[in-house]
Design a protein around this motif. Structure first.
Motif, PDB file in Angstrom:
ATOM      1  N   ALA A   1       0.569   7.245  -2.942  1.00 48.22           N
ATOM      2  CA  ALA A   1       0.264   6.845  -1.567  1.00 48.22           C
ATOM      3  C   ALA A   1       0.711   7.941  -0.604  1.00 48.22           C
ATOM      4  CB  ALA A   1       0.955   5.536  -1.231  1.00 48.22           C
TER       5      ALA A   1
ATOM      6  N   GLN B   1       0.829  -1.214   0.000  1.00 46.76           N
ATOM      7  CA  GLN B   1       0.000   0.000   0.000  1.00 46.76           C
ATOM      8  C   GLN B   1       0.860   1.260   0.000  1.00 46.76           C
ATOM      9  OE1 GLN B   1      -2.581  -0.223   3.399  1.00 46.76           O
ATOM     10  NE2 GLN B   1      -3.599  -2.064   2.673  1.00 46.76           N
ATOM     11  N   ASN B   2       1.856   1.288   0.861  1.00 50.62           N
ATOM     12  CA  ASN B   2       2.689   2.484   1.010  1.00 50.62           C
ATOM     13  C   ASN B   2       3.589   2.737  -0.189  1.00 50.62           C
ATOM     14  OD1 ASN B   2       1.568   2.850   3.527  1.00 50.62           O
ATOM     15  ND2 ASN B   2       3.308   1.954   4.625  1.00 50.62           N
TER      16      ASN B   2
END
Length: 153
Positions: free
Chosen positions: A132, A126-127
């Motif tokens: 992001a 995700q990061n």
């Protein structure tokens, strides 16, 4: 029975985690799917990851002292656009390395270990995505036994 050990202690401390990360990154640099992510890996990267894992699993705050804690770890993932197949391969190779170096194989330890690896790698995916915006400051996570402490037959 004594006090419940930390995951760090149960795993064998810094020495065991260093063996783990060295075995793991030997696999990574030979892997066609993961090699591109680590093409410019610092020669000390396995040691840094061992320090991170040690701190997460209840050992000394060596990663924070030497590398800067969560903000530095986060910086290593930003913009990498890690894919789900890469994440799954990373997990698989780490579990294979854990077997290779003889990390404890009791179900309680491996469940806690696998739980952190799943959680951490999913956050890393995700990061790492373009755009992001993960929190820039956070504490290093502290992982424990979860539901079941170590079995001492």
């Amino acid at each position: 029975m004594g006090e419940t050990p930390t995951l760090y202690e149960w795993a064998g401390g810094t020495e065991a985690l260093t063996r783990l990360t060295e075995a793991f990154y030997r696999r990574v640099v030979e892997d066609d799917l993961l090699r591109p992510l680590f093409a410019h890996m610092d020669k000390d990267h396995p040691r840094y990851v061992a320090l991170w894992l040690g701190e997460v699993f209840g050992g000394p705050a060596a990663y924070t002292a030497e590398r800067g804690g969560y903000p530095h770890m986060l910086s290593q993932h930003l913009g990498k656009a890690i894919t789900e197949p890469q994440r799954r391969r990373w997990v698989s190779l780490l579990m294979d390395a854990a077997d290779e170096v003889g990390l404890p194989d009791d179900p309680e330890f491996r469940a806690a270990f696998a739980g952190y690896v799943e959680w951490g790698t999913r956050l890393a995916v995700q990061n790492s995505q373009p755009g992001a915006r993960p929190p820039q400051r956070a504490p290093v996570p502290k992982w424990g036994w979860g539901v079941a402490p170590p079995y001492r037959g």
